[in-house]
Design a protein around this motif. Structure first.
Motif, short mmCIF file in Angstrom:
data_model
loop_
_atom_site.label_atom_id
_atom_site.label_comp_id
_atom_site.label_asym_id
_atom_site.label_seq_id
_atom_site.Cartn_x
_atom_site.Cartn_y
_atom_site.Cartn_z
N THR A 81 0.87 -1.23 0.06
CA THR A 81 0.01 -0.05 0.07
C THR A 81 0.94 1.27 0.02
N HIS A 82 1.95 1.28 0.98
CA HIS A 82 3.04 2.32 0.61
C HIS A 82 3.53 2.72 -0.73
N VAL A 83 4.00 1.34 -1.11
CA VAL A 83 4.57 1.75 -2.48
C VAL A 83 3.36 2.37 -3.57
N ALA A 84 2.21 1.82 -3.54
CA ALA A 84 1.43 2.42 -4.55
C ALA A 84 0.78 3.80 -4.08
N ARG A 85 0.96 4.20 -2.87
CA ARG A 85 0.63 5.60 -2.40
C ARG A 85 1.76 6.24 -2.90
#
Length: 177
Positions: A81-85
Motif C-alpha cells: 500500500t505504501h508503494v502504491a501511494r
C-alpha cells in the motif's frame, strides 16, 4: 538509492510507513545468522525469527536490488500500500505495471516442521545468494543476504559501529521521554 530522512526517522521510531496505519506483526526482528542452503533449495530460518512466520508464513521480495526481504503477510500489505501511494504521489504513469512487477517478483513461503523455507533459485540469483544465506533482522522485516561478507561490508560495519558509539555516548535514559 537511499532512504529519506523521514523514512529513517519512521523506522527509528518503529512507526508505520503509512500515517495512522498500525503495523501488524513483529516490530523487533534483530540479530544476524548464517545458514546453508541444501540441494532442494531449502534453508533453515533461525529460531529467533520463526515465530513471526510460523502461523501464516511470509513473503520474500527483492529489496533495493541488494538483498531479499522476508515479511509477514500483514506487513507486506502495509508495504504494498505504501508503494502504491508513493507512486501515486509521484504521478507515476504506470503504477499498475510497477505493482505487477512487485507481485511477480515476490514469492510466498511457509516454514516446514523443521523451520525450513524454500528459497527458489530465480529469486536468490537476483541478489547473489548461492550456497549460504545471511539472515539479518531489521525491525519488521528480515533481510536475506549472500552468506559471504565482503570487505566493503566489513568496512561499512566498522564505520557504522563507530558512529553508533558516538551516538550511544549521548544516550542518557533518564533524559529520554
Amino acid at each position: 538509492m537511499g532512504q529519506t530522512g523521514t523514512e529513517i526517522e519512521d523506522e527509528a521510531r518503529g512507526a508505520s510507513s503509512l500515517e495512522g496505519t498500525p503495523t501488524a506483526g513483529p516490530t523487533r526482528l534483530c540479530g544476524r545468522y548464517t545458514n546453508g542452503i541444501d540441494t532442494k533449495s531449502r534453508v533453515v530460518m533461525p529460531a529467533a525469527f520463526r515465530t513471526s512466520f510460523a502461523a501464516e508464513g511470509g513473503l520474500l521480495t527483492p529489496w533495493k536490488n541488494i538483498c531479499l526481504a522476508a515479511m509477514a503477510p500483514p506487513e507486506f500489505d502495509v508495504y504494498r500500500t505504501h508503494v502504491a501511494r508513493r507512486l501515486a504521489d509521484q504521478d507515476e504513469p504506470d503504477i499498475e505495471g510497477i505493482l505487477r512487477t512487485l507481485w511477480s517478483s515476490t514469492v510466498d513461503f511457509k516454514l516446514d516442521v523443521q523451520g525450513r523455507l524454500v528459497l527458489p533459485e530465480e529469486i536468490r540469483s537476483q541478489v547473489g545468494i548461492t550456497n549460504e544465506v545471511r539472515f539479518q533482522g531489521y525491525g519488521r522485516r528480515i533481510e536475506l543476504w549472500p552468506g559471504l561478507v565482503t570487505s566493503d561490508e566489513l568496512d561499512d560495519r566498522t564505520d557504522h559501529l563507530a558512529t553508533l558509539a558516538v551516538v550511544q555516548a549521548t544516550y542518557i535514559p533518564e533524559l529520554e521521554s
